[in-house]
Design an enzyme around this catalytic site. Structure first.
Site, mmCIF file in Angstrom:
data_model
loop_
_atom_site.group_PDB
_atom_site.id
_atom_site.type_symbol
_atom_site.label_atom_id
_atom_site.label_comp_id
_atom_site.label_asym_id
_atom_site.label_seq_id
_atom_site.Cartn_x
_atom_site.Cartn_y
_atom_site.Cartn_z
ATOM 1 C CE LYS A 69 -0.339 -3.762 8.015
ATOM 2 N NZ LYS A 69 0.942 -4.034 9.069
ATOM 3 C CB VAL A 70 -6.148 -5.693 4.958
ATOM 4 C CG1 VAL A 70 -6.877 -6.457 5.918
ATOM 5 C CG2 VAL A 70 -6.712 -4.337 4.722
ATOM 6 C CB SER A 71 -2.332 -6.078 1.120
ATOM 7 O OG SER A 71 -1.753 -6.944 1.741
ATOM 8 C CB THR A 120 0.604 -3.458 -1.328
ATOM 9 O OG1 THR A 120 -0.698 -3.152 -0.470
ATOM 10 C CG2 THR A 120 0.852 -2.191 -2.153
ATOM 11 C CB ALA A 121 4.460 -7.161 -2.150
ATOM 12 C CG HIS A 161 7.399 -7.950 6.343
ATOM 13 N ND1 HIS A 161 6.337 -6.701 6.312
ATOM 14 C CD2 HIS A 161 6.359 -8.875 6.030
ATOM 15 C CE1 HIS A 161 5.116 -7.044 6.214
ATOM 16 N NE2 HIS A 161 4.968 -8.175 6.272
#
Length: 284
Positions: A69-71, A120-121, A161
């Protein structure tokens, strides 16, 4: 922090288990519960590592895992070694990162805490805050950001989150919802987290396996409840349920044309602003 687990021991002659790295957040544990507990037909054996998203991005850069899992923001640095799976990721509407302060509304000269430089944030924050002269940007584990802003160590914090559900309890104010900003700019869902597989693996087959795991989670949400809560970092049950409802949706089953369009738009805008490299590998 990361934790490795082995769902079972392979018999002699069986292929080695694939290594999977995900976050301990409810959307990931909910989505991958069936796969990790042997409930997906014809799925490969899998070992799992849990880590925060900034750590996961770094693991992918070092090719540590078969599945990770990655951005989405990290894809330009990863697609030479990894392919994007069409299931298991996090996209959606009304689920974007928040910029929080203890009352301040002007970020000029602000010290800002963020969850990672290739998240991404942070990419959305840089697009949104273009031209704002900030004093400093520091990376903190995401669970430490709100306490640090409340304590006055930082003027603002970029949170992800479950923080969007809990920030009022810290006495903080949301000065920007970057998901709302992104949707207003593009009319597209916000692409947050992706699932990647090594390029030498069968991507379509693994997408199908992950899709089956997500579908099983949707079909019987109670089956994963104890497992999700065990990894939820002391979240209340109602916050866990809200988290899953927000971040696990139809895009988790299949990106589809709209999901791909959202990812392409994010990375194209970021590349045009010289925030990420231009893609050298196709997304699909």
């Amino acid at each position: 922090m990361s934790v490795d687990t082995q769902p079972g021991t392979n018999r002699p002659g069986q292929p080695r288990p694939l290594s999977l790295a995900i976050s301990p957040c409810p959307n990931d544990t909910f989505s991958f519960h069936a796969l990790l507990h042997g409930q997906v037909n014809d799925a490969p054996a899998v070992t799992v590592t849990y880590a925060d998203i900034d750590v996961l991005n770094g693991r992918a850069e070092r090719r540590r895992d078969d599945l990770v899992k990655v951005s989405y923001a990290a894809l330009p640095w990863l697609l030479a070694d990894y392919q994007l799976l069409t299931s298991g990721g996090a996209l959606g509407r009304g689920c974007g990162p928040l910029v929080l302060t203890a009352g301040r509304t002007d970020l000029r000269g602000a010290r800002v805490a963020i969850p990672g430089t290739r998240t991404t944030a942070y990419l959305l924050f840089r697009l949104w805050a273009a031209g704002v002269d900030l004093a400093a940007i520091d990376v903190l584990p995401f669970e430490q950001i709100m306490p640090a802003v409340r304590a006055g160590r930082y003027d603002a914090g970029l949170v992800i989150h479950e923080s969007r559900f809990t920030y009022p309890s810290y006495g903080l104010t949301a000065v920007a919802d970057l998901g709302d900003w992104w949707e207003g700019e593009t009319s597209l869902p916000i692409p947050l987290g992706a699932i990647l597989a090594r390029r030498e693996l069968d991507g379509p087959a693994l997408s199908a396996v992950v899709r089956d795991s997500v579908a099983r989670a949707f079909a019987d949400p109670s089956a994963s409840h104890e497992y999700v809560l065990a990894h939820a970092q002391e979240m209340e049950s109602d916050v866990v349920d809200a988290h899953i409802k927000l971040y696990v949706n139809e895009f988790s089953l299949d990106l589809g044309d709209e999901g791909f369009a959202a990812v392409e738009a994010l990375l194209a805008r970021a590349a045009a602003a010289d925030l990420v490299p231009h893609l050298t590998q196709p997304l699909r």
